[in-house]
Design a protein around this motif. Structure first.
Motif, PDB file in Angstrom:
ATOM      1  N   SER A   1      54.582  52.661  -3.102  1.00 42.65           N
ATOM      2  CA  SER A   1      54.391  53.217  -4.437  1.00 42.65           C
ATOM      3  C   SER A   1      55.529  52.891  -5.389  1.00 42.65           C
TER       4      SER A   1
ATOM      5  N   ASP B   1      51.204  46.196  -5.575  1.00 43.27           N
ATOM      6  CA  ASP B   1      51.351  47.623  -5.295  1.00 43.27           C
ATOM      7  C   ASP B   1      50.057  48.181  -4.720  1.00 43.27           C
ATOM      8  N   SER B   2      49.992  48.360  -3.431  1.00 38.14           N
ATOM      9  CA  SER B   2      48.933  49.038  -2.666  1.00 38.14           C
ATOM     10  C   SER B   2      47.607  48.273  -2.563  1.00 38.14           C
TER      11      SER B   2
ATOM     12  N   ALA C   1      52.446  47.521   0.342  1.00 43.37           N
ATOM     13  CA  ALA C   1      51.638  48.708   0.104  1.00 43.37           C
ATOM     14  C   ALA C   1      52.525  49.933  -0.021  1.00 43.37           C
TER      15      ALA C   1
END
Length: 362
Positions: free
Chosen positions: A67, A173-174, A65
């Motif tokens: 950026s 990603d996240s 998680a």
């Protein structure tokens, strides 16, 4: 208390305090050593099997998680509850072995919000347990995707690498929008040999995930697909030198029996794939290898649209660059009989997904 007794009490007190300190140090050492072992086990990802309750809370920091494109060397943790609950669709594959499933799955798995495991075999293995949960399925997919990615550069069995640099294979990603498993041939096997079992597990998958089910039907020219299966089987039986399959200019003298068996095997599974799509009204997309080679950016964009995920220009560009220079026309490496060619063409006429391949030289 006399002087002698006082000395004895002091001595005993000293022994007791020393023992307490040693025990405390031993306990700390045990914790330290255990921590090292656990970190080594986690970092090597040796044998993680998710527990149904082993889902981290929303406040837990996900391994991915972040950026920026994350490193794969960080410590493994189960998916957080928010990530598990945020998945919007489940994907599985149908089709034939040696038809291009691996590259399609690698392209999808490199998307920042898609995680696809390589041959976890959810239909046969995971859904065989009556107590399986959504968390278990998704953590198994997550773990298998990572392990597959770590071995991509070491796997030379296909003659090329499926690693796609600079993207999100084995991570995300996240958040995750789509999860699934690449195991096309095995899914068809379950359908072929026990339709009741397939229907039961499909319903179970829908119930447990509580998600829309998306299906990729990956298709390669039947003549090329049958030829590749025949050549692999030939080398397995006679020399075990499967690497010989990759010598694209080598004409292989495969026995007619092996080719005939491959033809029967191919169309048995090809008919099952079409029947499966129609019988259960599966939300499916055909991905033809010839189209992917000819127009990779267009097909990859269509795959994203089908899954309802956004694909950046960078993602499309990097994944398109991974598509190999030209379509592998393995059909020219076999000595076919006229009867075999006619048999294949007659079978093709019965399957709408294959009609474009009716001409041997198409």
């Amino acid at each position: 208390m006399n002087r002698r007794d006082l000395k004895l009490v002091c001595a005993l007190t000293g022994v007791f305090l020393t023992a307490v300190v040693v025990m405390n140090l031993d306990h700390r050492s045990e914790i330290f050593v255990t921590g090292l072992v656990d970190r080594h086990r986690d970092s090597s990802r040796g044998s993680f099997v998710p527990n149904p309750t082993s889902v981290e809370s929303d406040t837990s920091e996900s391994r991915s998680a972040v950026s920026v494109k994350p490193s794969l060397s960080t410590e493994f943790r189960p998916l957080s509850l928010s990530v598990v609950n945020g998945v919007k669709a489940y994907v599985f594959f149908i089709g034939m072995p040696r038809s291009g499933h691996s590259i399609v799955a690698a392209i999808l798995d490199s998307h920042p919000h898609i995680v696809i495991s390589n041959e976890l075999d959810v239909f046969k293995r995971i859904l065989s347990s009556p107590n399986v949960t959504r968390q278990v399925i998704f953590n198994q997919i997550w773990d298998t995707s990572y392990k597959s990615t770590m071995s991509l550069n070491k796997d030379t069995s296909k003659g090329y690498s499926l690693a796609i640099d600079g993207l999100y294979q084995g991570t995300y990603d996240s958040h995750i929008d789509v999860m699934g498993d690449k195991m096309g041939g095995s899914t068809a096997d379950v359908f072929l040999y026990s339709r009741n079992k397939f229907e039961s597990r499909l319903n179970m998958l829908r119930t447990v995930t509580n998600l829309p089910i998306k299906v990729f039907h990956v298709i390669r020219n039947p003549f090329d697909n049958i030829a590749t299966i025949s050549i692999f089987n030939h080398f397995r039986l006679h020399s075990g030198k499967v690497a010989m399959v990759k010598e694209s200019n080598l004409v292989v003298n495969v026995s007619q029996t092996i080719v005939d068996d491959a033809i029967r095997y191919y169309f048995k599974h090809a008919k099952a794939a079409e029947d499966m799509r129609q019988r259960y009204n599966l939300d499916s997309m055909e991905v033809h290898g010839s189209d992917l080679v000819a127009s990779p950016q267009e097909i990859i964009t269509k795959m994203c649209t089908f899954l309802q995920v956004f694909c950046s220009d960078d993602y499309v560009s990097r994944t398109s660059a991974k598509i190999f220079g030209g379509e592998s026309k393995t059909r020219y490496r076999l000595k076919w009989t006229d009867l075999q060619i006619v048999s294949i063409q007659e079978n093709i006429k019965m399957l709408s997904s294959l009609m474009r391949y009716l001409d041997f030289d198409s």
